[in-house]
Design an enzyme around this catalytic site. Structure first.
Site, mmCIF file in Angstrom:
data_model
loop_
_atom_site.group_PDB
_atom_site.id
_atom_site.type_symbol
_atom_site.label_atom_id
_atom_site.label_comp_id
_atom_site.label_asym_id
_atom_site.label_seq_id
_atom_site.Cartn_x
_atom_site.Cartn_y
_atom_site.Cartn_z
ATOM 1 N N LYS A 228 35.175 49.828 45.525
ATOM 2 C CA LYS A 228 36.328 50.419 45.935
ATOM 3 C C LYS A 228 36.282 51.853 45.734
ATOM 4 C CE LYS A 228 39.840 47.239 47.086
ATOM 5 N NZ LYS A 228 39.684 45.903 46.474
ATOM 6 N N GLU B 241 34.789 34.366 40.356
ATOM 7 C CA GLU B 241 35.557 34.784 39.335
ATOM 8 C C GLU B 241 37.251 34.230 39.830
ATOM 9 O OE1 GLU B 241 37.767 38.136 39.734
ATOM 10 O OE2 GLU B 241 36.263 39.259 41.088
HETATM 11 N N1 PSU Z 1 38.406 45.159 42.440
HETATM 12 C C1 PSU Z 1 38.455 44.602 43.458
HETATM 13 N N2 PSU Z 1 39.128 43.388 43.514
HETATM 14 C C2 PSU Z 1 39.666 42.709 42.403
HETATM 15 C C3 PSU Z 1 38.920 43.227 41.271
HETATM 16 C C4 PSU Z 1 38.552 44.676 41.425
HETATM 17 O O1 PSU Z 1 38.208 45.034 44.586
HETATM 18 O O2 PSU Z 1 39.941 41.625 42.396
HETATM 19 C C5 PSU Z 1 39.448 42.434 39.895
HETATM 20 C C6 PSU Z 1 38.255 41.870 39.346
HETATM 21 O O3 PSU Z 1 38.481 40.625 38.676
HETATM 22 C C7 PSU Z 1 37.501 42.877 38.537
HETATM 23 C C8 PSU Z 1 38.584 43.174 37.744
HETATM 24 O O4 PSU Z 1 36.698 42.146 37.335
HETATM 25 O O5 PSU Z 1 39.479 43.621 39.081
HETATM 26 C C9 PSU Z 1 38.532 44.569 37.005
HETATM 27 O O6 PSU Z 1 39.582 45.171 36.284
HETATM 28 P P1 PSU Z 1 39.390 46.470 35.375
HETATM 29 O O7 PSU Z 1 39.503 47.440 36.369
HETATM 30 O O8 PSU Z 1 40.826 46.470 34.783
HETATM 31 O O9 PSU Z 1 38.370 46.204 34.576
#
Ligand code: PSU
Ligand code: MN
Length: 303
Positions: free
Chosen positions: A160, A26
């Site tokens: 996390k 990603e």
């Molecule tokens: N969690 C992490 N690092 C990240 C992300 C999540 O520890 O970089 C990023 C990933 O790209 C994940 C996105 O798909 O955040 C999720 O965002 P949201 O919670 O807005 O769906």
């Protein structure tokens, strides 16, 4: 229907055609998850780690409205240099493309694009999930929705504890997404090797995981798989040491009224700042570790 502006890098296209192992990556972790220059350094190191295991990396992103599957060096430089670069989950892709924007793709949009390109294994750091307080905010990441409807195996280091881990696991169960922990009886919590939540399934080798992925795909459930790979011991931060920082970041986000897709980048940046680099070092180590496992799983899958 319009033709999708989708560019598969020649090396990735050749590997797919020859039935070689390919691992999708990603790019929101690059554009919104890590500070510069560690983001670019890590992106390159992750690709090298995948090559070292005999697989071909395919970093996925949006560049000036075009979907890229596999980035050249110049593409990666252009992505991080673009001041208008957005964060795109699956639902954001169409508008970003029509506007000719560049974007980091989240786990959700990367899975979608990987599946379209014929890539079945994807490595990242952590996925999005059910946020703490979701009973009030309804903040549940589209990553979970995508896992419930797209046949790609996502290798991560768990989630996390900015998220509600038990609720995230419940949601994955509801959506029929297998959660497999690599070599541990406990679901990992990104920085920490343990979350206190038991592993629903444990498999100890990449070969066994590849066999489970292959079997799951042939069942045709239509769902992805989540492979959780605990952070290597030397780089782990015990929950007791990081939890206070995470709680502080979550409280700041709430106090500042941060909402929607800004929440996760805000929390990641705050935690990086509050730990003065320690969390970033763990983040880099676990992404590399996940890339290696994903490459081995992808290798097992094409055997
Ligand atoms: N969690 C992490 N690092 C990240 C992300 C999540 O520890 O970089 C990023 C990933 O790209 C994940 C996105 O798909 O955040 C999720 O965002 P949201 O919670 O807005 O769906
Ligand atoms: Mn959200």
């Amino acid at each position: 229907m319009t033709d999708l502006p989708l560019d598969i890098h020649p090396e990735v296209a050749a590997a797919l055609k020859a039935g070689r192992a390919v691992v999708a990556l990603e790019s929101t972790i690059i554009t919104h998850g890590m500070p510069h220059p560690q983001n670019v350094e890590t992106a390159r190191a992750v690709e090298a780690a995948i090559r070292a295991e005999g697989a071909v990396p395919a970093t996925i992103a949006l560049l000036k409205g075009r979907i890229k599957v596999g980035l050249s060096d110049a593409d990666l430089d252009a992505l991080v240099a673009d001041p208008d670069c957005v964060k795109a989950s699956g639902r954001d892709l169409a508008v970003a493309m029509v506007r000719g924007r560049s974007a980091g793709t989240t786990v959700s949009s990367t899975m979608l694009i990987a599946a379209r390109a014929g890539i079945r294994v994807f490595a990242t750091g952590g996925i999005g999930g059910v946020h703490r307080g979701a009973e009030d905010t309804f903040d549940i990441s589209a990553d979970l929705t995508e896992l419930g409807m797209t046949e790609v195996a996502v290798v991560c280091a768990g989630v996390k504890s900015i998220l509600d881990i038990p609720k995230t696991l419940e949601h994955l169960e509801t959506m029929r997404v297998p959660v497999i922990v690599h070599g541990s009886d406990d679901f990992p919590a990104f920085f920490s090797r343990v979350s206190g939540e038991p592993a629903t399934h444990r498999l100890d080798t990449a070969a066994e995981i590849a066999a489970a992925v292959a079997t799951h795909l042939s069942l045709g459930t239509g769902t992805g798989l989540l492979i959780a790979n605990p952070v290597p011991e030397p780089d782990a931060i015990p929950a007791a040491e990081i939890d206070g920082t995470i709680a502080e970041a979550v409280a700041e986000a709430a106090a500042q009224g941060i909402r929607g897709k800004e929440v996760t980048p805000f929390l990641l940046a705050r935690i990086n700042r509050l730990t003065e680099g320690r969390s970033l070092a763990a983040n880099i180590a676990l992404v590399l570790n996940n890339a290696r496992l994903a490459a081995q799983v992808a290798g097992g899958l094409v055997k």
